[in-house]
Design a protein around this motif. Structure first.
Motif, PDB file in Angstrom:
ATOM      1  N   GLU A 168      -9.887  37.118  65.853  1.00  0.00           N
ATOM      2  CA  GLU A 168     -11.537  36.731  64.907  1.00  0.00           C
ATOM      3  C   GLU A 168     -12.537  36.834  65.175  1.00  0.00           C
ATOM      4  O   GLU A 168     -13.835  36.723  65.755  1.00  0.00           O
ATOM      5  CB  GLU A 168     -11.364  35.641  64.331  1.00  0.00           C
ATOM      6  N   PHE A 169     -12.947  35.691  66.963  1.00  0.00           N
ATOM      7  CA  PHE A 169     -13.943  35.061  68.136  1.00  0.00           C
ATOM      8  C   PHE A 169     -13.121  36.659  69.167  1.00  0.00           C
ATOM      9  O   PHE A 169     -14.694  36.408  69.772  1.00  0.00           O
ATOM     10  CB  PHE A 169     -12.667  34.039  68.787  1.00  0.00           C
ATOM     11  N   SER A 170     -12.578  37.323  68.812  1.00  0.00           N
ATOM     12  CA  SER A 170     -13.117  38.485  69.523  1.00  0.00           C
ATOM     13  C   SER A 170     -14.093  39.836  69.860  1.00  0.00           C
ATOM     14  O   SER A 170     -13.538  40.149  68.530  1.00  0.00           O
ATOM     15  CB  SER A 170     -11.535  39.232  70.209  1.00  0.00           C
ATOM     16  N   PRO A 171     -14.534  39.925  69.566  1.00  0.00           N
ATOM     17  CA  PRO A 171     -15.881  41.012  70.143  1.00  0.00           C
ATOM     18  C   PRO A 171     -15.196  42.022  69.344  1.00  0.00           C
ATOM     19  O   PRO A 171     -16.017  43.555  69.488  1.00  0.00           O
ATOM     20  CB  PRO A 171     -17.150  41.488  71.399  1.00  0.00           C
ATOM     21  N   LEU A 172     -14.070  43.028  70.032  1.00  0.00           N
ATOM     22  CA  LEU A 172     -13.714  44.392  70.674  1.00  0.00           C
ATOM     23  C   LEU A 172     -13.162  44.221  68.517  1.00  0.00           C
ATOM     24  O   LEU A 172     -12.896  45.728  68.300  1.00  0.00           O
ATOM     25  CB  LEU A 172     -12.311  43.552  71.073  1.00  0.00           C
ATOM     26  N   LYS A 173     -12.733  43.054  67.791  1.00  0.00           N
ATOM     27  CA  LYS A 173     -12.158  42.984  66.762  1.00  0.00           C
ATOM     28  C   LYS A 173     -13.261  44.078  65.723  1.00  0.00           C
ATOM     29  O   LYS A 173     -13.034  45.159  64.972  1.00  0.00           O
ATOM     30  CB  LYS A 173     -12.076  42.438  66.813  1.00  0.00           C
ATOM     31  N   TYR A 174     -14.884  43.810  66.441  1.00  0.00           N
ATOM     32  CA  TYR A 174     -15.887  44.511  65.478  1.00  0.00           C
ATOM     33  C   TYR A 174     -16.550  45.727  66.386  1.00  0.00           C
ATOM     34  O   TYR A 174     -17.444  46.117  65.985  1.00  0.00           O
ATOM     35  CB  TYR A 174     -17.157  43.677  65.160  1.00  0.00           C
ATOM     36  N   ALA A 175     -15.973  46.110  66.907  1.00  0.00           N
ATOM     37  CA  ALA A 175     -15.860  47.794  68.309  1.00  0.00           C
ATOM     38  C   ALA A 175     -16.535  48.398  67.027  1.00  0.00           C
ATOM     39  O   ALA A 175     -17.623  49.588  66.995  1.00  0.00           O
ATOM     40  CB  ALA A 175     -15.339  48.568  68.944  1.00  0.00           C
ATOM     41  N   GLY A 220     -27.395  39.268  78.587  1.00  0.00           N
ATOM     42  CA  GLY A 220     -26.402  38.472  79.191  1.00  0.00           C
ATOM     43  C   GLY A 220     -25.227  38.148  79.977  1.00  0.00           C
ATOM     44  O   GLY A 220     -24.702  39.290  79.900  1.00  0.00           O
ATOM     45  N   GLY A 221     -24.990  37.661  80.657  1.00  0.00           N
ATOM     46  CA  GLY A 221     -23.733  37.557  81.073  1.00  0.00           C
ATOM     47  C   GLY A 221     -22.551  36.859  81.538  1.00  0.00           C
ATOM     48  O   GLY A 221     -22.927  34.946  80.640  1.00  0.00           O
ATOM     49  N   SER A 222     -21.595  36.525  81.249  1.00  0.00           N
ATOM     50  CA  SER A 222     -20.112  35.666  81.559  1.00  0.00           C
ATOM     51  C   SER A 222     -19.919  35.176  79.917  1.00  0.00           C
ATOM     52  O   SER A 222     -20.616  36.140  78.646  1.00  0.00           O
ATOM     53  CB  SER A 222     -20.793  34.792  81.735  1.00  0.00           C
ATOM     54  N   TYR A 223     -20.616  33.800  79.570  1.00  0.00           N
ATOM     55  CA  TYR A 223     -20.602  33.936  77.815  1.00  0.00           C
ATOM     56  C   TYR A 223     -21.624  34.716  77.474  1.00  0.00           C
ATOM     57  O   TYR A 223     -21.780  34.622  76.098  1.00  0.00           O
ATOM     58  CB  TYR A 223     -20.997  32.690  78.143  1.00  0.00           C
ATOM     59  N   GLY A 224     -23.456  34.592  78.182  1.00  0.00           N
ATOM     60  CA  GLY A 224     -23.912  35.321  77.467  1.00  0.00           C
ATOM     61  C   GLY A 224     -23.672  36.976  78.099  1.00  0.00           C
ATOM     62  O   GLY A 224     -24.260  38.243  76.560  1.00  0.00           O
ATOM     63  N   GLY A 225     -22.796  37.314  77.873  1.00  0.00           N
ATOM     64  CA  GLY A 225     -21.837  38.677  77.960  1.00  0.00           C
ATOM     65  C   GLY A 225     -21.166  39.260  76.808  1.00  0.00           C
ATOM     66  O   GLY A 225     -21.330  39.831  75.818  1.00  0.00           O
ATOM     67  N   PHE A 226     -20.661  38.173  76.571  1.00  0.00           N
ATOM     68  CA  PHE A 226     -19.726  37.811  74.806  1.00  0.00           C
ATOM     69  C   PHE A 226     -20.880  37.912  73.973  1.00  0.00           C
ATOM     70  O   PHE A 226     -19.651  38.806  73.168  1.00  0.00           O
ATOM     71  CB  PHE A 226     -18.770  36.950  75.217  1.00  0.00           C
ATOM     72  N   MET A 227     -21.826  37.009  73.915  1.00  0.00           N
ATOM     73  CA  MET A 227     -22.649  36.955  72.475  1.00  0.00           C
ATOM     74  C   MET A 227     -23.532  38.063  72.428  1.00  0.00           C
ATOM     75  O   MET A 227     -23.630  38.794  71.536  1.00  0.00           O
ATOM     76  CB  MET A 227     -23.293  35.681  73.480  1.00  0.00           C
ATOM     77  N   THR A 228     -23.357  39.005  74.231  1.00  0.00           N
ATOM     78  CA  THR A 228     -24.007  40.228  73.494  1.00  0.00           C
ATOM     79  C   THR A 228     -23.111  41.687  73.124  1.00  0.00           C
ATOM     80  O   THR A 228     -23.403  42.065  72.226  1.00  0.00           O
ATOM     81  CB  THR A 228     -24.234  40.716  74.983  1.00  0.00           C
ATOM     82  N   ASN A 229     -22.028  41.551  73.291  1.00  0.00           N
ATOM     83  CA  ASN A 229     -20.790  41.949  72.477  1.00  0.00           C
ATOM     84  C   ASN A 229     -21.317  41.993  71.406  1.00  0.00           C
ATOM     85  O   ASN A 229     -20.636  42.611  70.618  1.00  0.00           O
ATOM     86  CB  ASN A 229     -19.648  41.944  73.620  1.00  0.00           C
ATOM     87  N   TRP A 230     -20.343  40.444  70.931  1.00  0.00           N
ATOM     88  CA  TRP A 230     -20.856  40.213  69.453  1.00  0.00           C
ATOM     89  C   TRP A 230     -22.166  40.269  68.723  1.00  0.00           C
ATOM     90  O   TRP A 230     -21.767  40.863  67.998  1.00  0.00           O
ATOM     91  CB  TRP A 230     -20.736  38.351  69.780  1.00  0.00           C
ATOM     92  N   THR A 235     -24.938  43.151  64.091  1.00  0.00           N
ATOM     93  CA  THR A 235     -26.766  43.003  63.588  1.00  0.00           C
ATOM     94  C   THR A 235     -26.619  44.695  64.466  1.00  0.00           C
ATOM     95  O   THR A 235     -26.344  44.856  65.630  1.00  0.00           O
ATOM     96  CB  THR A 235     -27.430  42.317  64.204  1.00  0.00           C
ATOM     97  N   ASN A 236     -27.406  45.833  63.929  1.00  0.00           N
ATOM     98  CA  ASN A 236     -27.718  46.892  64.245  1.00  0.00           C
ATOM     99  C   ASN A 236     -29.257  46.798  64.647  1.00  0.00           C
ATOM    100  O   ASN A 236     -30.086  48.003  64.730  1.00  0.00           O
ATOM    101  CB  ASN A 236     -28.160  48.500  63.632  1.00  0.00           C
ATOM    102  N   ARG A 237     -30.372  45.452  64.996  1.00  0.00           N
ATOM    103  CA  ARG A 237     -31.681  45.372  65.006  1.00  0.00           C
ATOM    104  C   ARG A 237     -32.377  46.061  66.458  1.00  0.00           C
ATOM    105  O   ARG A 237     -33.182  45.965  66.230  1.00  0.00           O
ATOM    106  CB  ARG A 237     -32.311  43.660  64.508  1.00  0.00           C
ATOM    107  N   PHE A 238     -31.023  45.473  67.469  1.00  0.00           N
ATOM    108  CA  PHE A 238     -31.101  45.808  68.922  1.00  0.00           C
ATOM    109  C   PHE A 238     -30.849  47.208  69.282  1.00  0.00           C
ATOM    110  O   PHE A 238     -29.907  47.922  68.403  1.00  0.00           O
ATOM    111  CB  PHE A 238     -30.408  45.488  69.751  1.00  0.00           C
ATOM    112  N   LYS A 239     -31.731  47.781  69.743  1.00  0.00           N
ATOM    113  CA  LYS A 239     -31.659  49.283  70.030  1.00  0.00           C
ATOM    114  C   LYS A 239     -31.160  49.732  71.253  1.00  0.00           C
ATOM    115  O   LYS A 239     -30.949  51.374  72.015  1.00  0.00           O
ATOM    116  CB  LYS A 239     -32.904  50.218  69.970  1.00  0.00           C
TER     117      LYS A 239
END
Length: 666
Positions: free
Chosen positions: A586-593, A525-535, A540-544
């Protein structure tokens, strides 16, 4: 599926034309439009075409190397003014409809754009970027060499910034130039500057009697800290300016009724910040009293369909009927857009709506008919005439391309979210689909987040299906098309129920389509979709495999580096940096790297000012430092619009990198 048709490729972006901006002649027997293509040198060209509504094929009007756009017929139909880059930058040109060479009207140093005729045909109004002391009577267009030298000289100078709004993804760093409105006298061939303020002005319309001009601007004393866009009336004789709106919202697409006693527009007062649905308003020209005509519908006005091939502007409304008693507009609803009609009592009717994307309209008062631009998931564009409720096709665009390639027809699904909300989505079957075979899967997530996937041609989605993937795309809460509560529901909850909506859609697909290989799932995904991809990859590790495009990874820094960060962060997350930095983290995907196990490709434009490339850099460095499987692809010179209107070769390379990553890991 037709067996002898080939699969779509990334390079097929160069194979088809994109139509836009239909414009009827006053007598309604002909219309003009813009066709945008990518030529053999991988540059964009836009040409003007005209077509009689009784003819089988349109006729090409312009042939030069460049971009021709914004065709506008004079009220008597004898002339056509348009915008063209044939001299080097956008300028205005005038042609007679009975033939002959076009004549250049403007030689403004910074160009001239968006022409519009007065109702008597004596004047043309347009926009131009001007410095404070510029004289419109002696504007001189620079040569190519002069423009290049000025660009090189500026690149050696420091940029002095003293404004909050000092950059934009579409225009780069702002300078002292402002968009002003100019009036051109067709007979005298003279120019008059109508607006003077140290702000950007948007031309809206001229009154039928030619005495008042309607324009939009932010004239607030504190406008650097305000996001309002008000409507104003300028008396062309006295030069008096009257404010029409209340300084509390944003208004545009404004026009006078044919009778001149009313003004219609779209607008909102930010009741739900950036997630606020627009309303249809009508003002009394004399009393300035305002009436809302759209209270009976819970729907976004205008065209909010998202795609990656739609280029060029098109009218979406509101457009007045000939008797000033009705208004026509495009509305966004449940994955489709359609043509709607409102009367002055607020009664809304559907004039045309199907499982497709109405992207533009032109109304002719004489015939009381419409030309509609329509796209479908398997056809980039065509024009149709809507007359007395009957739709007839006018063009047969891109027949060679469509006869050659196999495109996947989407299957609509409805998913029940964890809390019972209904989520609409679509499934694309892979090219050459065979029963009994298992296929890898890609989840696509749109940007915005306040936009809408739906029934339009989307090259990236078709390409992934062509590469053998089952493609799922949905409108989770936060998307347009499902009412005010739905579009507002992701605010202050990014990564919450919007995330579980997407996971519910994936679960639904796995449960109902046994040809999906559950061990080969991808996400992008891109932009917000990129944020959500990072999130997603941090939760979850279900995506390969995952590809994050022009994404957000750290809301703390996004606040200060994005062209919209200073207000968007609070609008969407409920907090600004100094209000609650812990909340933004808390909202930042980077926190969960540390939780990321999915191989991740990061795709980003070097000149993206909406989601600046430092967002991708932070994520890449962090994951690489943690020895995760990650790769970073940077596109020089590319803005946030890379996927939609970026340099053609870059767009193709971007698609190839996405496909490469999924092929490697899925």
């Amino acid at each position: 599926m037709t067996i002898n048709k080939r699969a779509v490729t990334a390079k097929d972006l160069t194979r088809f034309a994109v139509y836009s901006d239909p414009q009827y002649t006053p007598n309604g027997d002909t219309y003009a439009f813009v066709s945008t293509t990518i030529d053999k040198d991988n540059t964009y060209q836009s040409q003007l075409f005209t077509q009689k509504v009784t003819d089988a094929e349109p006729r090409q009007w312009t042939f030069d190397d460049g971009k021709n756009s914004n065709p506008r017929f004079s009220p008597d139909g004898q002339k056509l003014v348009f915008q063209s880059t044939r001299s080097g930058i956008p300028q205005l040109w005038l042609a007679h409809t009975d033939g002959g060479e076009a004549r250049q009207l403007t030689t403004f140093k910074n160009g001239a754009t968006n022409p519009a005729w007065s109702k008597d045909g004596k004047h043309i109004f347009f926009s131009a970027q001007l410095d404070k002391d510029d004289n419109v009577q002696n504007q001189k267009e620079q040569s190519k060499e002069e423009r290049q030298k000025e660009k090189e000289d500026k690149a050696k100078e420091p940029i002095v910034i003293n404004r909050l709004k000092h950059k934009s993804d579409s225009n780069g760093f702002r300078d002292e130039k402002r968009t002003q409105i100019i009036q051109y006298d067709v007979t005298k061939r003279t120019f008059t500057q109508l607006t003077l303020g140290d702000v950007d002005h948007g031309y809206e319309d001229i009154s039928p009697d030619g005495n008042q001009m309607l324009f939009s601007a932010n004239l607030d004393d504190n406008q650097d800290y305000s996001l309002t866009n008000d409507l104003f009336l300028l008396d062309l004789t006295s030069k008096e300016v009257v404010k029409l709106t209340d300084g509390k919202g944003s208004y545009d697409n404004a026009s006078f009724s044919p009778s001149g006693d009313k003004i219609a527009c779209f607008g909102s007062e930010f009741s739900y910040a950036g997630a606020t649905l627009d309303e249809l308003f009508v003002f009394d020209s004399a009393t300035k009293e305002r009436t809302c005509l759209s209270e009976s519908i819970d729907m976004q006005l205008d065209d909010l369909m998202i795609g990656d091939t739609r280029m060029g502007q098109s009218t979406t409304g509101p457009v007045w009927s000939k008797n000033s008693d009705q208004l026509f507009f495009i509305g966004t609803d449940h994955g489709a857009t359609g043509l709607y009609q409102a009367d002055l009592d607020g009664k809304i009717e559907v004039l045309y709506k199907d499982n497709n994307h109405v992207f533009g309209l032109s109304y002719n008062a004489k015939s009381e008919s419409f030309v509609l631009g329509i796209s479908t998931p398997t056809n980039p564009c065509n024009f149709y005439q809507l007359y007395d409720g009957e739709l007839s096709r006018l063009t047969n665009a891109n027949t060679e391309f469509l006869d050659e390639v196999s495109l996947s027809e989407p299957e609509t699904i409805t998913v029940e979210a964890e809390d019972g909300w209904k989520i609409q989505g679509w499934i694309l079957h892979p090219h050459g689909f065979e029963e009994g075979k298992k296929y890898p899967f890609v989840l696509e997530i749109h940007g915005g987040p306040h936009a809408m996937y739906g029934q339009t041609y989307f090259h990236e989605l078709q390409l992934l299906a062509a590469k053998g993937y089952v493609v799922l795309y949905t409108n989770p809460r936060g998307s347009h098309g499902y009412g005010q509560a739905f579009v507002n529901a992701c605010r202050a909850d990014y990564g919450g129920k919007d995330y579980t909506d997407l996971m519910s859609a994936v679960d639904y697909a796995l449960e109902n389509y046994d040809f999906i290989d559950k061990n080969r799932l991808g996400v992008t995904g891109g932009s917000y979709g990129g944020f959500m991809t990072n999130w997603i990859v941090g939760h979850t590790n279900r995506f390969k495999a995952a590809v994050t495009q022009r994404s957000i990874s750290n809301w703390l820094s996004f606040y200060g580096v994005s062209d919209i960060g200073y207000f968007f962060t609070e609008w969407e997350l409920g907090k600004n940096l100094l209000d609650d930095p812990k909340k933004l983290w808390e909202f930042s995907p980077l926190k969960y790297a540390e939780e990321v196990e999915t191989p991740l490709l990061i795709v980003h434009g070097e000149q993206d000012l909406r989601c600046p490339i430092e967002q991708g850099e932070q994520l890449f460095i962090t994951l690489k430092h943690l020895k995760k499987e990650v790769e970073f692809v940077r596109f020089p010179g590319a803005s946030h619009e890379l996927s939609r209107s970026g340099e053609p070769l870059m767009r193709i390379e971007r698609l190839n990198h996405i496909c490469r990553w999924f092929e490697k890991y899925l």
